[in-house]
Write an enzyme that holds these catalytic residues in place. Structure first.
Site, PDB file in Angstrom:
ATOM      1  CD  GLU A  51      -2.775  -1.225   2.450  1.00 39.15           C
ATOM      2  OE1 GLU A  51      -3.793  -1.927   2.444  1.00 39.15           O
ATOM      3  OE2 GLU A  51      -2.314  -0.686   3.482  1.00 39.15           O
ATOM      4  CD  GLU A 104       4.807 -20.318  12.621  1.00 38.02           C
ATOM      5  OE1 GLU A 104       4.949 -20.278  13.850  1.00 38.02           O
ATOM      6  OE2 GLU A 104       3.813 -19.871  12.030  1.00 38.02           O
TER       7      GLU A 104
END
Length: 301
Positions: A89, A120
């Site tokens: 963004e 992870e």
């Protein structure tokens, strides 16, 4: 602090049981929503308490970007996805060139829409993701528990390359604290549903990231007052926003604003300076260059 296996086994505050929500499965819908909302309402105060450390992180980012460096987000699961969203963004909102904010999500693009949870646990994958960092960059690790191995590998590799490091977690005693130059620990406490860190911890991370990137852009002169002035007008909506912004910044009529934009080649910053100083576009560009792109500084000159 220790990053040993023993430290990893210590429960994060975000993964303990919440005594305020033990009976949520017995509540009617409205009471359930009020209970969840009451937990969410704790987040802003927790973020406010972490603002001094957030300020340190913003200053690191501003320095890095001014020197030509980049901001890298590293995370897994929900934390990593929040980093992807923020990094995506910033460029269109503030006219920043692509590649200045970079998100690294454990598991890659596939993990954005599907659970790829095992990745992870790989510190090696995190280290590989940080392989391209330099001493000009800032690495931001995102992990609610403050112990994710992928993030540990990334921060460790970033440090070996001379990059500055930031940790955003929900755990003041995060095992990865010793890998961070700045640790932004937001104490949101136990989740309404135990371990569901996309809730309060996630909301806190989103607030931290949006505030971090917005403040960084403001400090870099990507706004004039509270107006976005580095918008790249790639569609009709944005062309209209540029015109509206120029009118708001200068107080001139729309017809005058259109003329100023045309003379400035569509560059909103140049148009603002020409209107407010009465100079031509070439002089306005020179002022902006001398002011490092800051409209307010250019006006002061």
């Amino acid at each position: 602090m220790s990053t040993t296996a023993d430290a990893v086994r210590v429960a994060s505050p975000t993964e303990t049981r919440n005594p305020r929500t033990l009976d949520i499965d017995r509540l009617d819908t409205l009471t359930l929503l009020r209970t969840l909302h009451a937990e969410d309402a704790r987040v802003p105060a927790a973020v406010a308490a972490a603002l001094p450390r957030l300020a340190e992180a913003v200053d690191l980012a501003v320095t890095a970007l001014r020197r030509g460096g980049r901001i890298h987000y590293f995370g897994a699961g929900s934390s990593g996805r929040f980093g992807v969203l923020d990094a995506a963004e910033v460029p269109p909102t503030y006219g920043l060139p692509p590649g200045r904010f970079v998100a690294h999500l454990a598991g890659g693009d596939r993990a954005m829409t599907a659970a790829v949870e095992s990745v992870e646990d790989s510190a090696e994958a995190g280290g590989a993701a940080a392989g391209g960092l330099t001493a000009l960059d800032v690495a931001v690790g995102l992990t609610a528990s403050g112990r994710t191995p992928y993030v540990a590998g990334a921060l460790r590799a970033a440090r070996t390359r001379g990059a500055r490091t930031v940790l955003v977690s929900g755990n003041p005693a995060a095992p990865l604290d010793d890998l961070a130059d700045v640790h932004i620990a937001v104490e949101t406490g136990p989740e309404a549903v135990m371990g569901s860190t996309r809730m309060k911890a996630g909301t806190a991370q989103k607030l931290v990231l949006h505030t971090f990137s917005t403040a960084t852009m403001v400090r870099l002169g990507r706004t004039y007052s509270n107006l976005m002035v580095d918008v790249v007008a790639t569609n009709a909506k944005l062309r209209g926003r540029v015109l509206t912004t120029l009118v708001a910044a200068t107080g001139v009529e729309e017809a005058t604003a259109r003329q100023a934009l045309a003379a400035a080649g569509g560059d909103l910053k140049v148009a603002i300076v020409t209107v407010l100083t009465g100079t031509d576009a070439a002089t306005a560009r020179d002022r902006l260059d001398a002011a490092g792109g800051h409209v307010r500084r250019a006006l002061g000159r």
